[in-house]
Structures are given as C-alpha cells and as structure tokens.
Design a protein around this motif. Structure first.
Motif, short mmCIF file in Angstrom:
data_model
loop_
_atom_site.label_atom_id
_atom_site.label_comp_id
_atom_site.label_asym_id
_atom_site.label_seq_id
_atom_site.Cartn_x
_atom_site.Cartn_y
_atom_site.Cartn_z
N LYS A 12 51.93 51.02 39.49
CA LYS A 12 50.62 50.91 40.25
C LYS A 12 49.62 51.21 39.09
O LYS A 12 49.78 52.08 38.20
N PRO A 13 48.38 50.55 39.14
CA PRO A 13 47.34 50.97 38.28
C PRO A 13 46.86 52.34 38.48
O PRO A 13 46.77 53.07 39.32
N SER A 14 46.58 52.98 37.21
CA SER A 14 46.22 54.42 36.87
C SER A 14 44.67 54.47 37.33
O SER A 14 43.98 53.38 37.35
N PHE A 15 44.23 55.51 37.68
CA PHE A 15 42.62 55.82 37.95
C PHE A 15 42.03 55.30 36.70
O PHE A 15 40.96 54.46 37.07
N ASP A 16 42.24 55.51 35.60
CA ASP A 16 41.65 54.95 34.42
C ASP A 16 41.54 53.38 34.32
O ASP A 16 40.52 52.70 34.13
N MET A 17 42.72 52.82 34.68
CA MET A 17 42.77 51.38 34.67
C MET A 17 41.96 50.77 35.93
O MET A 17 41.22 49.69 35.64
N LEU A 18 41.92 51.35 36.98
CA LEU A 18 41.12 51.03 38.16
C LEU A 18 39.73 50.98 37.84
O LEU A 18 38.91 50.18 38.28
N GLN A 19 39.26 52.09 37.09
CA GLN A 19 37.77 52.16 36.42
C GLN A 19 37.48 51.04 35.66
O GLN A 19 36.42 50.39 35.80
N ALA A 20 38.45 50.66 34.76
CA ALA A 20 38.21 49.42 33.82
C ALA A 20 38.14 48.35 34.80
O ALA A 20 37.17 47.54 34.31
N MET A 21 38.81 48.28 35.72
CA MET A 21 38.75 46.93 36.59
C MET A 21 37.55 46.85 37.19
O MET A 21 36.88 45.82 37.21
N MET A 22 37.10 47.97 37.63
CA MET A 22 35.92 47.82 38.70
C MET A 22 34.58 47.65 37.75
O MET A 22 33.78 47.17 38.08
N ASN A 23 34.44 47.85 36.59
CA ASN A 23 33.54 47.81 35.48
C ASN A 23 33.70 46.54 34.84
O ASN A 23 32.57 46.17 33.88
N ALA A 24 34.49 45.69 35.04
CA ALA A 24 34.65 44.44 34.56
C ALA A 24 33.36 43.38 34.76
O ALA A 24 32.74 43.35 36.02
N GLU A 25 33.08 42.63 33.56
CA GLU A 25 32.11 41.62 33.80
C GLU A 25 32.96 40.35 34.21
O GLU A 25 33.67 39.77 33.39
N VAL A 26 32.40 39.62 35.20
CA VAL A 26 33.44 38.66 35.57
C VAL A 26 32.75 37.23 35.83
O VAL A 26 31.45 37.21 36.09
#
Length: 343
Positions: A12-26
C-alpha cells in the motif's frame, strides 16, 4: 500480525507517496494534458535511453499492446512456456492480436538464442504461421525471479535482427534484475524494440505500468491503448506515485532480495521441504516432500498469520516486498522452523 507474502503487488502507498499523489498537478490525459503523466513518460524514456513512453493502467495491457503493435493476425510469437504473456494474461495474445504462441522450455523461464532460432518458422512455408515477435520476461515470475544474462539477450537480439523479428521485454520486475545485477536501464533500452515495466510490483505504487519504444511505435500505442479501454483522465495522481517509487524505492529492493534468500536458506533446512529453487531476487519458489499436501502447508501457514500462494504441482511461492518488515521476517523464520507435518 498478518504477513502477506502472496505477491509484491500487495503493498500500500506510504504516507510520503500519498502526499506526492495529493500534490500532483493533473489534467485530462486522453487529451495529453496531464503534466505529471507527461513528466513521468519523459523521465522513463530518458532513463531507458528510448525515444518515448506511454503510461498504462496495467502491465498486462502494456504487454498486450506491444504484441498488437508488433504482429498481424495469424502470426506467431515465441516465448518461454512460463511466460506471463502466455500463462497469465487470459489468452490476450489470441484475443486481441489473433496470434499463436510457440513456447520454449527454457531454464527457469529463460530462453536462449539457439532455442529462439530453432523455433522460427520458415517464412516460405505458407502453411505455417509467420514468426514475428519474441517476448522475453525479466525477471521471470514462475521461474522464481531469475535474471537473464545480458550477453544472452544481445545474442537473442541478433537472431531477431537477422530474421526480421521484433523483440519485446516484459519487464514487470525489471527493477529487481537491475538491482541484483547492478545494471542500468539503458542496457536494456538498446536491445529491445519495446519494454514494459511495472510500478506496483516491488516499488510500492498502487497501480501503473509503462511501455517504452521509439516515437513512431509509441504514437501507435496511444490508439491501441484507447482501443483496449486504457484511456485515462486525471491519472497524474497515479503517475505521481510512480515518480515517487522510481526516485525512492528502487535501491531498497536489495533488502527484499536478502530476505528472500534468507527465507530460502531456512526452508532448505526443513524436513518437509523437498527443494528450493535458486533465489536471485525477491521470489522464493519451493516444493514440499511427496508425503505432504502442499495445500495443507498453505492452510497451516495461514493459521499462523502467514499468507503465501500456490503454483500448482506441489510448488509454493513466497514474495518479499516493501511492506514486509524485518519484524515480520523474523516472525516468519521463527514460525517456519516450528512447523511439523509428521514427515
């Protein structure tokens, strides 16, 4: 404590990976407007020294797109009889591309240039399917995470070039091979016409694979991906997870390899284990003695909080991964030596 060793896809995604996902420009990727996807595709193309790359929702779709790109209906591809494209992609080569598979019994999923040459049909024999493509898997899944010798891949490439065949790499776990063999992605980019790599096996991303090739091939792949239902919208959130995975989770694969080898060592000492296949990366395949029901082993391990998978015919598999901690590892080793099947 539940310990899942069924696959390296269970992370499962780590906390840091989830943060990177939420900050993505889409943006809308179908219209090529997702800047995070564009950045990932360029990053991957540069990493492998190839012209272009395309993000896919799964490795199966990326592999099937590659087969479609390199073949015509009625033609034939060559692969090992353990290959994922042959065994575990729901007959996609036949369904999507109308091609047959000429299989080779290799060494733990690895085939040689000589074996490929022997399987190529005579192009003048109109009653035989035209051989068009060779598919290689590295590392090999059912072969126990085995890694190809790079020199053998060059020899296979030469056979393909001489006979006008395309060469595709199913590199779902190529990252493990790169770490285990201390290789660079460009070493593979210069050999293969297309390469698929996965971000959700070993690297901890929740989903996603990449298909790499020359610019013209990848341009055609966009249409094939759409045809297969793989057009995605604001998928930059997932691309951000892949970028994080590449930047942070590749070198740590050494830990998975070490733990897999230690598991293999412990298993080889048990009287109910008949054989442990050679371990190069993060996959442990072993067989039990004839007096032990391999399904019973799965049940007993599950009762002890350890989940593994069966490969059939008395074979079992464990796969180490990002979420398999040292605490879990020690627990598994301790429980294994206590198991008794009254051999």
């Amino acid at each position: 404590m539940e310990i899942n060793l069924t696959s390296d896809t269970v992370t499962k995604p780590s906390f840091d990976m989830l943060q990177a996902m939420m900050n993505a420009e889409v943006g809308d990727d179908v219209f090529n407007q997702d800047l995070t996807v564009i950045a990932l595709q360029k990053m991957m193309a540069d990493l492998f020294g190839m012209e272009a790359a395309l993000f896919f929702p799964s490795g199966t779709m990326a592999n099937q797109a590659a087969i479609k790109l390199h073949t015509q209906p009625g033609e034939q591809l060559i692969c090992d009889h353990y290959s994922h494209v042959y065994l575990y992609e729901s007959g996609g080569a036949a369904f999507h591309s109308g091609v047959t598979c000429a299989t080779i019994i290799g060494d733990r999923g690895m085939i040689t240039a000589e074996q490929v040459l022997e399987k190529i049909n005579d192009p003048e024999a109109f009653y035989e399917p035209k051989t068009a493509l060779v598919c290689i898997e590295n590392t090999t899944n059912k072969g126990g995470g085995a890694c190809y010798d790079i020199n053998e891949l060059h020899r296979i490439k030469q056979v393909c070039a001489t006979n006008g065949l395309k060469l595709h790499l199913d590199g779902a776990r190529l990252w493990n091979a790169l770490v285990a063999k201390k290789q660079h992605p460009k070493m593979f980019g210069e050999i293969f016409d297309t390469i698929s790599v996965c971000f959700s096996k070993g690297l901890g991303a929740p989903i996603g694979s990449m298909l790499l090739g020359d610019a013209a091939t990848i341009k055609r792949a966009v249409s094939i991906r759409k045809l297969m239902g793989g057009g995605m919208r604001q998928v930059g959130y997932l691309a951000a997870a892949a970028i994080y995975a590449i930047q942070n989770n590749v070198s740590r694969l050494e830990q998975d390899h070490f733990r897999a080898k230690e598991l293999g060592h412990y298993l080889s000492q048990l009287n109910w284990v008949a054989c442990v296949q050679p371990i190069e990366t993060n996959i442990v395949i072993f067989s039990v003695t004839p007096s032990v029901n391999y399904l019973q082993v799965i049940t007993v391990l599950k009762q002890n909080g350890i989940h593994i998978s069966a490969l059939g015919k008395n074979k079992l598999r464990m796969v180490t991964h990002l979420d398999y901690t040292q605490e879990m590892h020690i627990s598994v080793l301790e429980k294994l030596v206590l198991l008794d099947f009254n051999v």
